[in-house]
Design a protein around this motif. Structure first.
Motif, PDB file in Angstrom:
ATOM      1  N   PRO A  93       0.826  -1.210   0.000  1.00 45.89           N
ATOM      2  CA  PRO A  93       0.000   0.000   0.000  1.00 45.89           C
ATOM      3  C   PRO A  93       0.863   1.265   0.000  1.00 45.89           C
ATOM      4  CG  PRO A  93      -0.661  -1.494   1.759  1.00 45.89           C
ATOM      5  CD  PRO A  93       0.589  -2.055   1.164  1.00 45.89           C
ATOM      6  N   ALA A  94       0.346   2.305  -0.621  1.00 49.00           N
ATOM      7  CA  ALA A  94       1.030   3.598  -0.668  1.00 49.00           C
ATOM      8  C   ALA A  94      -0.014   4.695  -0.485  1.00 49.00           C
ATOM      9  CB  ALA A  94       1.753   3.774  -1.996  1.00 49.00           C
ATOM     10  N   VAL A  95       0.418   5.842  -0.009  1.00 48.56           N
ATOM     11  CA  VAL A  95      -0.476   6.989   0.116  1.00 48.56           C
ATOM     12  C   VAL A  95      -0.773   7.490  -1.290  1.00 48.56           C
ATOM     13  CG1 VAL A  95      -0.736   9.326   1.023  1.00 48.56           C
ATOM     14  CG2 VAL A  95       0.512   7.606   2.358  1.00 48.56           C
ATOM     15  N   PRO A  96      -2.059   7.558  -1.680  1.00 49.27           N
ATOM     16  CA  PRO A  96      -2.387   8.012  -3.034  1.00 49.27           C
ATOM     17  C   PRO A  96      -2.083   9.494  -3.233  1.00 49.27           C
ATOM     18  CG  PRO A  96      -4.382   7.608  -1.771  1.00 49.27           C
ATOM     19  CD  PRO A  96      -3.240   7.193  -0.910  1.00 49.27           C
ATOM     20  N   LYS A  97      -1.654   9.814  -4.438  1.00 50.74           N
ATOM     21  CA  LYS A  97      -1.323  11.189  -4.828  1.00 50.74           C
ATOM     22  C   LYS A  97      -2.236  11.618  -5.973  1.00 50.74           C
ATOM     23  CE  LYS A  97       2.829  11.347  -2.635  1.00 50.74           C
ATOM     24  NZ  LYS A  97       2.586  11.595  -1.256  1.00 50.74           N
ATOM     25  N   VAL A  98      -2.300  12.918  -6.209  1.00 51.12           N
ATOM     26  CA  VAL A  98      -3.081  13.449  -7.329  1.00 51.12           C
ATOM     27  C   VAL A  98      -2.655  12.732  -8.612  1.00 51.12           C
ATOM     28  CG1 VAL A  98      -3.476  15.484  -8.777  1.00 51.12           C
ATOM     29  CG2 VAL A  98      -3.447  15.712  -6.293  1.00 51.12           C
ATOM     30  N   GLY A  99      -3.628  12.238  -9.347  1.00 52.32           N
ATOM     31  CA  GLY A  99      -3.378  11.552 -10.604  1.00 52.32           C
ATOM     32  C   GLY A  99      -3.307  10.041 -10.482  1.00 52.32           C
ATOM     33  N   ASP A 100      -3.236   9.528  -9.253  1.00 51.00           N
ATOM     34  CA  ASP A 100      -3.178   8.077  -9.101  1.00 51.00           C
ATOM     35  C   ASP A 100      -4.508   7.431  -9.475  1.00 51.00           C
ATOM     36  OD1 ASP A 100      -0.540   7.870  -8.344  1.00 51.00           O
ATOM     37  OD2 ASP A 100      -0.951   7.775  -6.201  1.00 51.00           O
ATOM     38  N   LEU A 101      -4.408   6.301 -10.138  1.00 58.72           N
ATOM     39  CA  LEU A 101      -5.546   5.445 -10.436  1.00 58.72           C
ATOM     40  C   LEU A 101      -5.405   4.273  -9.477  1.00 58.72           C
ATOM     41  CD1 LEU A 101      -7.964   4.672 -12.243  1.00 58.72           C
ATOM     42  CD2 LEU A 101      -6.328   3.570 -13.782  1.00 58.72           C
ATOM     43  N   ARG A 143      -7.085  14.790  -5.275  1.00 59.15           N
ATOM     44  CA  ARG A 143      -6.410  15.361  -4.097  1.00 59.15           C
ATOM     45  C   ARG A 143      -5.556  14.261  -3.500  1.00 59.15           C
ATOM     46  NH1 ARG A 143     -10.454  17.843   0.006  1.00 59.15           N
ATOM     47  NH2 ARG A 143      -8.475  18.195   1.042  1.00 59.15           N
ATOM     48  N   ASP A 144      -4.444  14.626  -2.873  1.00 58.68           N
ATOM     49  CA  ASP A 144      -3.610  13.632  -2.214  1.00 58.68           C
ATOM     50  C   ASP A 144      -4.397  12.975  -1.087  1.00 58.68           C
ATOM     51  OD1 ASP A 144      -1.500  14.317  -3.859  1.00 58.68           O
ATOM     52  OD2 ASP A 144      -0.464  15.522  -2.340  1.00 58.68           O
ATOM     53  N   GLY A 145      -4.178  11.671  -0.891  1.00 61.79           N
ATOM     54  CA  GLY A 145      -4.804  10.948   0.205  1.00 61.79           C
ATOM     55  C   GLY A 145      -4.116  11.261   1.525  1.00 61.79           C
ATOM     56  N   ASP A 146      -4.757  10.847   2.612  1.00 67.23           N
ATOM     57  CA  ASP A 146      -4.220  11.108   3.951  1.00 67.23           C
ATOM     58  C   ASP A 146      -3.251  10.029   4.422  1.00 67.23           C
ATOM     59  OD1 ASP A 146      -5.757  13.425   4.189  1.00 67.23           O
ATOM     60  OD2 ASP A 146      -7.464  12.319   4.991  1.00 67.23           O
ATOM     61  N   SER A 147      -3.528   8.787   4.044  1.00 67.41           N
ATOM     62  CA  SER A 147      -2.706   7.678   4.534  1.00 67.41           C
ATOM     63  C   SER A 147      -2.829   6.487   3.588  1.00 67.41           C
ATOM     64  CB  SER A 147      -3.147   7.277   5.945  1.00 67.41           C
ATOM     65  OG  SER A 147      -4.500   6.842   5.924  1.00 67.41           O
ATOM     66  N   ALA A 148      -1.932   5.532   3.783  1.00 69.79           N
ATOM     67  CA  ALA A 148      -1.980   4.304   2.994  1.00 69.79           C
ATOM     68  C   ALA A 148      -2.985   3.357   3.631  1.00 69.79           C
ATOM     69  CB  ALA A 148      -0.597   3.657   2.958  1.00 69.79           C
ATOM     70  N   SER A 149      -3.632   2.570   2.801  1.00 64.84           N
ATOM     71  CA  SER A 149      -4.580   1.566   3.270  1.00 64.84           C
ATOM     72  C   SER A 149      -4.260   0.254   2.579  1.00 64.84           C
ATOM     73  CB  SER A 149      -6.015   1.988   2.933  1.00 64.84           C
ATOM     74  OG  SER A 149      -6.898   0.899   3.054  1.00 64.84           O
ATOM     75  N   ALA A 150      -4.270  -0.841   3.325  1.00 64.00           N
ATOM     76  CA  ALA A 150      -3.991  -2.153   2.742  1.00 64.00           C
ATOM     77  C   ALA A 150      -5.028  -2.527   1.690  1.00 64.00           C
ATOM     78  CB  ALA A 150      -3.936  -3.215   3.833  1.00 64.00           C
ATOM     79  N   ASP A 151      -6.214  -1.902   1.742  1.00 60.42           N
ATOM     80  CA  ASP A 151      -7.291  -2.212   0.814  1.00 60.42           C
ATOM     81  C   ASP A 151      -7.283  -1.346  -0.446  1.00 60.42           C
ATOM     82  OD1 ASP A 151      -8.412  -4.203   2.450  1.00 60.42           O
ATOM     83  OD2 ASP A 151      -9.477  -2.691   3.618  1.00 60.42           O
ATOM     84  N   LEU A 152      -6.470  -0.283  -0.457  1.00 54.54           N
ATOM     85  CA  LEU A 152      -6.408   0.630  -1.588  1.00 54.54           C
ATOM     86  C   LEU A 152      -5.106   0.377  -2.346  1.00 54.54           C
ATOM     87  CD1 LEU A 152      -7.836   3.042  -2.987  1.00 54.54           C
ATOM     88  CD2 LEU A 152      -6.318   4.509  -1.664  1.00 54.54           C
ATOM     89  N   LEU A 153      -5.233  -0.094  -3.571  1.00 54.95           N
ATOM     90  CA  LEU A 153      -4.072  -0.512  -4.350  1.00 54.95           C
ATOM     91  C   LEU A 153      -3.883   0.401  -5.553  1.00 54.95           C
ATOM     92  CD1 LEU A 153      -5.104  -4.262  -4.303  1.00 54.95           C
ATOM     93  CD2 LEU A 153      -3.511  -3.120  -2.736  1.00 54.95           C
ATOM     94  N   ILE A 154      -2.719   1.032  -5.638  1.00 56.23           N
ATOM     95  CA  ILE A 154      -2.418   1.894  -6.777  1.00 56.23           C
ATOM     96  C   ILE A 154      -2.168   0.992  -7.987  1.00 56.23           C
ATOM     97  CG2 ILE A 154      -0.899   3.695  -7.705  1.00 56.23           C
ATOM     98  CD1 ILE A 154      -2.422   4.524  -5.125  1.00 56.23           C
ATOM     99  N   VAL A 155      -2.904   1.254  -9.080  1.00 51.70           N
ATOM    100  CA  VAL A 155      -2.758   0.435 -10.293  1.00 51.70           C
ATOM    101  C   VAL A 155      -2.213   1.231 -11.472  1.00 51.70           C
ATOM    102  CG1 VAL A 155      -4.514  -1.246  -9.609  1.00 51.70           C
ATOM    103  CG2 VAL A 155      -5.184   0.742 -10.977  1.00 51.70           C
ATOM    104  N   GLY A 156      -2.110   2.546 -11.329  1.00 52.44           N
ATOM    105  CA  GLY A 156      -1.596   3.346 -12.427  1.00 52.44           C
ATOM    106  C   GLY A 156      -1.581   4.815 -12.108  1.00 52.44           C
ATOM    107  N   HIS A 157      -1.300   5.610 -13.132  1.00 51.94           N
ATOM    108  CA  HIS A 157      -1.237   7.065 -12.961  1.00 51.94           C
ATOM    109  C   HIS A 157      -1.783   7.751 -14.214  1.00 51.94           C
ATOM    110  CE1 HIS A 157       0.104  10.677 -10.934  1.00 51.94           C
ATOM    111  NE2 HIS A 157       0.436  11.120 -12.130  1.00 51.94           N
ATOM    112  N   ILE A 158      -2.520   8.838 -13.978  1.00 52.26           N
ATOM    113  CA  ILE A 158      -3.124   9.636 -15.032  1.00 52.26           C
ATOM    114  C   ILE A 158      -2.418  10.985 -15.082  1.00 52.26           C
ATOM    115  CG2 ILE A 158      -5.269  10.694 -15.841  1.00 52.26           C
ATOM    116  CD1 ILE A 158      -6.707   8.589 -13.987  1.00 52.26           C
ATOM    117  N   ASP A 159      -1.950  11.389 -16.247  1.00 58.62           N
ATOM    118  CA  ASP A 159      -1.257  12.666 -16.395  1.00 58.62           C
ATOM    119  C   ASP A 159      -2.264  13.765 -16.714  1.00 58.62           C
ATOM    120  OD1 ASP A 159       1.251  11.510 -15.960  1.00 58.62           O
ATOM    121  OD2 ASP A 159       1.413  10.937 -18.063  1.00 58.62           O
TER     122      ASP A 159
END
Length: 115
Positions: free
Chosen positions: A59-67, A81-97
């Motif tokens: 898990p990672a803290v989501p950032k603007v543009g994360d899918l 908007r940037d996320g507040d914290s990482a969650s084991a249930d939220l999985l970054i799968v990509g990024h949007i420019d």
């Protein structure tokens, strides 16, 4: 993996990472989803089925543009908007420019394989 992404009829560059849920998402392409707001931080939409999350990245803290993929609900999330914290249930799968305003106002997304 480069993908072709359209937000409300306008193309933007995007990529999927090499995680199991991202590879599984790629098998569903092309995919069009209606989006709705979630907590003023992300726009969410629901693919036709849940994605495979076995062996997903840490898990990672989501950032603007994360899918991202939220496993318990089975939804994709576009973060404007940037996320507040990482969650084991939220999985970054990509990024949007795309800038935050464009992501925040998106009502419909189409994701296609780039050839």
């Amino acid at each position: 993996m480069d993908i072709r992404l359209t937000l409300d009829g306008r193309s933007v560059d995007a990529t999927l990472n090499d995680s199991p849920p991202a590879r599984d998402l790629a098998t569903l392409l092309p995919l069009t989803l209606d989006l709705e707001d979630f907590h003023g931080t992300e726009r969410i939409g629901y693919p036709p089925r849940k994605l495979n999350t076995a062996g997903a990245l840490e898990p990672a803290v989501p950032k603007v543009g994360d899918l991202a993929y939220y496993a318990p609900w089975g939804n994709l999330a576009l973060f404007h908007r940037d996320g507040d914290s990482a969650s084991a249930d939220l999985l970054i799968v990509g990024h949007i420019d795309a800038d935050a305003d464009r992501l925040a106002g998106a009502d419909r997304i189409t994701i296609e394989a780039a050839y």
